[in-house]
Design a protein around this motif. Structure first.
Motif, mmCIF file in Angstrom:
data_model
loop_
_atom_site.group_PDB
_atom_site.id
_atom_site.type_symbol
_atom_site.label_atom_id
_atom_site.label_comp_id
_atom_site.label_asym_id
_atom_site.label_seq_id
_atom_site.Cartn_x
_atom_site.Cartn_y
_atom_site.Cartn_z
ATOM 1 N N PHE A 279 2.925 1.158 5.262
ATOM 2 C CA PHE A 279 2.963 0.222 4.132
ATOM 3 C C PHE A 279 4.321 -0.468 4.110
ATOM 4 O O PHE A 279 5.154 -0.224 3.233
ATOM 5 N N TRP A 280 4.542 -1.341 5.120
ATOM 6 C CA TRP A 280 5.788 -2.120 5.105
ATOM 7 C C TRP A 280 5.771 -3.014 3.864
ATOM 8 O O TRP A 280 4.730 -3.543 3.493
ATOM 9 N N GLY A 281 6.908 -3.142 3.214
ATOM 10 C CA GLY A 281 6.982 -3.970 2.008
ATOM 11 C C GLY A 281 6.663 -3.197 0.740
ATOM 12 O O GLY A 281 6.640 -3.767 -0.346
ATOM 13 N N ILE A 282 6.436 -1.871 0.845
ATOM 14 C CA ILE A 282 6.098 -1.066 -0.340
ATOM 15 C C ILE A 282 7.195 -1.175 -1.403
ATOM 16 O O ILE A 282 6.920 -1.165 -2.604
ATOM 17 N N GLN A 283 8.454 -1.320 -0.948
ATOM 18 C CA GLN A 283 9.572 -1.408 -1.910
ATOM 19 C C GLN A 283 9.451 -2.634 -2.807
ATOM 20 O O GLN A 283 10.004 -2.666 -3.904
ATOM 21 N N ASN A 284 8.697 -3.650 -2.342
ATOM 22 C CA ASN A 284 8.512 -4.855 -3.157
ATOM 23 C C ASN A 284 7.271 -4.774 -4.036
ATOM 24 O O ASN A 284 7.197 -5.411 -5.076
ATOM 25 N N ILE A 285 6.277 -3.991 -3.595
ATOM 26 C CA ILE A 285 5.001 -3.955 -4.327
ATOM 27 C C ILE A 285 4.946 -2.773 -5.298
ATOM 28 O O ILE A 285 4.597 -2.933 -6.464
ATOM 29 N N LEU A 286 5.289 -1.576 -4.790
ATOM 30 C CA LEU A 286 5.289 -0.368 -5.629
ATOM 31 C C LEU A 286 6.557 0.432 -5.323
ATOM 32 O O LEU A 286 6.492 1.459 -4.634
ATOM 33 N N PRO A 287 7.714 -0.011 -5.814
ATOM 34 C CA PRO A 287 8.966 0.675 -5.450
ATOM 35 C C PRO A 287 8.946 2.161 -5.800
ATOM 36 O O PRO A 287 9.591 2.966 -5.132
ATOM 37 N N GLU A 288 8.158 2.539 -6.836
ATOM 38 C CA GLU A 288 8.117 3.956 -7.223
ATOM 39 C C GLU A 288 7.415 4.818 -6.170
ATOM 40 O O GLU A 288 7.493 6.040 -6.207
ATOM 41 N N MET A 289 6.739 4.186 -5.199
ATOM 42 C CA MET A 289 6.105 4.970 -4.132
ATOM 43 C C MET A 289 6.881 4.886 -2.822
ATOM 44 O O MET A 289 6.368 5.203 -1.762
ATOM 45 N N ASP A 290 8.124 4.439 -2.914
ATOM 46 C CA ASP A 290 8.953 4.337 -1.706
ATOM 47 C C ASP A 290 10.170 5.247 -1.813
ATOM 48 O O ASP A 290 11.118 4.928 -2.523
ATOM 49 N N ASP A 291 10.112 6.397 -1.125
ATOM 50 C CA ASP A 291 11.294 7.261 -1.047
ATOM 51 C C ASP A 291 11.799 7.322 0.392
ATOM 52 O O ASP A 291 12.558 8.195 0.765
ATOM 53 N N ASP A 292 11.339 6.398 1.224
ATOM 54 C CA ASP A 292 11.730 6.282 2.638
ATOM 55 C C ASP A 292 11.348 7.501 3.483
ATOM 56 O O ASP A 292 11.940 7.757 4.520
ATOM 57 N N LYS A 293 10.325 8.248 3.009
ATOM 58 C CA LYS A 293 9.817 9.354 3.837
ATOM 59 C C LYS A 293 8.498 8.967 4.503
ATOM 60 O O LYS A 293 7.919 9.749 5.250
ATOM 61 N N GLY A 294 8.018 7.753 4.209
ATOM 62 C CA GLY A 294 6.783 7.276 4.836
ATOM 63 C C GLY A 294 5.658 7.082 3.839
ATOM 64 O O GLY A 294 5.238 8.030 3.182
ATOM 65 N N THR A 295 5.204 5.847 3.696
ATOM 66 C CA THR A 295 4.057 5.545 2.836
ATOM 67 C C THR A 295 3.007 4.840 3.686
ATOM 68 O O THR A 295 3.330 3.929 4.445
ATOM 69 N N SER A 296 1.772 5.291 3.556
ATOM 70 C CA SER A 296 0.677 4.675 4.319
ATOM 71 C C SER A 296 0.021 3.573 3.506
ATOM 72 O O SER A 296 -0.108 3.669 2.284
ATOM 73 N N LEU A 297 -0.419 2.554 4.239
ATOM 74 C CA LEU A 297 -1.342 1.567 3.683
ATOM 75 C C LEU A 297 -2.691 1.922 4.292
ATOM 76 O O LEU A 297 -2.791 2.048 5.519
ATOM 77 N N ILE A 298 -3.697 2.156 3.455
ATOM 78 C CA ILE A 298 -5.014 2.427 4.049
ATOM 79 C C ILE A 298 -6.050 1.441 3.519
ATOM 80 O O ILE A 298 -6.017 1.045 2.358
ATOM 81 N N PHE A 299 -6.933 1.034 4.416
ATOM 82 C CA PHE A 299 -8.087 0.226 4.023
ATOM 83 C C PHE A 299 -9.296 1.156 4.067
ATOM 84 O O PHE A 299 -9.524 1.824 5.075
#
Ligand SMILES: Cc1cc2nc3c(=O)[nH]c(=O)nc-3n(C[C@H](O)[C@H](O)[C@H](O)COP(=O)(O)OP(=O)(O)OC[C@H]3O[C@@H](n4cnc5c(N)ncnc54)[C@H](O)[C@@H]3O)c2cc1C
Ligand code: SF4
Ligand code: SF4
Ligand code: SF4
Length: 398
Positions: A279-299
């Motif tokens: 989930f590149w760009g998570i810091q702009n869309i949902l900053p509360e879900m970005d702790d830089d340990k890895g967030t997935s974007l899933i479809f």
């Protein structure tokens, strides 16, 4: 037959569907001078049944009409999450399938660091599929194995690139309720020959053979991931992706398979049940879900996809997002890599030039870009040294 049926050689994605379906076993996948596999037919054995042509997903295109939903999510198990490329969602789904008595197919290195598809039946063995490997994986006769399990009624999870998922579906030629497919948002796959040359380069610089290779270590964070080699003489090579020679070549699009520059599967309407991405760009869309340990974007692309997501929901943190907004920061989902005009020269020099000289010759950034990046890196290291980085990251901790 299939070796001269495709209009252009570059259309072939190397998915192995033709090899798997041939009743005579007369198709082999041969490496070309760039190191990519293409089908070759032994005409002494061919019975001209045309099954190979009918199974090719490039010749027989599939249209998908679905309404995918997108989520930001990550695994609650921090250890697995840190071992995975993005949010560690693949492992959770694979474990669920194994809990239900199923088998999981994915890409893992063999003893010689050739990337091959195979299957596992235990959670412990899943480690070999965990993490992205930036090289084309060899399918071999795996579609055939998938079919055997499906016919016996076993649940099967198949994971791979979108063209491998398409190859499997085209080979199967029918739907199975006990099959779940996961694909990835796929930048493209580099040539195994280039990867082997890089391994040789690394090994010769430490006079040792390799024990482990990881492409996505998160020691400096998910966004500043590192490539690591651990050698059998107990030394380690560790470098951030922007500095690593192989990743520079990969991200400059100089060594991808020709089909990746006009990929058939860049779409939000996919054949798989679930699609996994960073989930590149998570810091702009949902900053509360970005702790830089890895967030997935899933479809989530199908009812089966929704059903498996429901089963793992208590083991993840997740939030639905607008799919178009998410893709704004991850255009790889819908857009192919741009053809690098230096690609042909890169491959022409591949056999004769040392790896470091080859990459420095064809993959160097312009001076302005280098200065900007070095400045950013200096600030990062300074903040880390004086202890401010942890505090800044803590502010964004979920
Ligand atoms: C070659 C490649 C290119 C990618 N490009 C992008 C991109 O541009 N943008 C983006 O957002 N995400 C990309 N991804 C996907 C992303 O990096 C993660 O793989 C994905 O988010 C799943 O992460 P995870 O943490 O859930 O699980 P992980 O444990 O990290 O994922 C493991 C899964 O990846 C599969 N896999 C690993 N290497 C390969 C391979 N070479 N071929 C086929 N399957 C493989 C395994 O079989 C397993 O299913 C790419 C992945 C690969 C392999
Ligand atoms: S035509 Fe039939 S026998 Fe010949 S290569 Fe294709 S699948 Fe094999
Ligand atoms: S089936 Fe796959 S490997 Fe065979 S020709 Fe078509 S794209 Fe290439
Ligand atoms: S970019 Fe497209 S053609 Fe290339 S490996 Fe990925 S899915 Fe296959």
């Amino acid at each position: 037959m299939i070796d001269n049926e495709l209009k252009k050689k570059k259309d072939c994605m190397g998915c192995h569907a033709c090899l798997n379906i041939c009743p005579q076993g007369c198709i082999s996948m041969e490496s070309d001078s760039e190191g990519f596999w293409y089908p070759a037919v032994d005409y002494n054995k061919c019975i001209e049944c045309s099954l190979c042509v009918k199974a090719c997903p490039v010749i027989n295109k599939t249209t998908v009409n679905n309404e995918p939903k997108a989520y930001a999510c990550f695994n609650n198990n921090e250890k697995i999450r840190l071992e995975s490329s993005s949010g560690g969602i693949f492992t959770l789904i694979a474990e669920q399938i194994i809990d239900e008595g199923g088998v999981v197919f994915g890409a893992g290195f063999d003893y010689d660091f050739e990337l091959i598809h195979s299957y596992v039946e235990t959670k412990e063995e899943l480690a070999k599929f965990r993490g992205s490997k930036y090289v084309q994986s060899k399918i071999g006769d795996v579609y055939h194995q998938v079919k055997e399990f499906l016919k016996k009624g076993r649940k099967v999870l198949f994971s791979g690139t979108p063209c491998q998922t398409a190859g499997l579906k085209s080979y199967l030629g029918q739907t199975y309720d006990n099959l779940l497919c996961i694909d990835i948002v796929c930048h493209g796959v580099p040539s195994p020959k280039v990867f082997n040359k890089y391994i040789d380069y690394r090994e010769s610089s430490v006079s040792s053979t390799t024990r482990r290779i990881a492409f996505r270590l998160k020691d400096e964070g998910w966004k500043r991931y590192s490539v690591s080699f651990i050698f059998n003489n107990d030394t380690e090579y560790l470098q951030t992706f922007r500095q690593d020679l192989y990743m520079r070549a990969f991200l400059k699009d100089v060594c991808l398979r020709p089909s990746c520059y006009a990929c058939e599967f860049k779409s939000l309407h996919r054949q798989s049940d679930l699609t996994l991405a960073d989930f590149w760009g998570i810091q702009n869309i949902l900053p509360e879900m970005d702790d830089d340990k890895g967030t997935s974007l899933i479809f989530v692309n199908s009812d089966s996809g929704h059903s498996i997501l429901d089963k793992i929901k208590d083991k993840i943190i997740y939030k639905e997002v607008d799919i178009n907004q998410a893709v704004k920061y991850n255009s790889t989902a819908i857009k192919s890599a741009s053809y690098n005009s230096k690609r042909d020269k890169f491959f022409a020099d591949l056999d004769s030039m040392p790896f470091d000289q080859l990459v420095n010759k064809y993959c160097s950034d312009r001076m302005g870009v280098v200065i900007k990046r070095k400045g950013k890196s200096l600030i990062y290291r300074l903040l880390k040294k004086i202890g401010l980085l942890r505090i800044i990251k803590g502010v964004y901790k979920y």
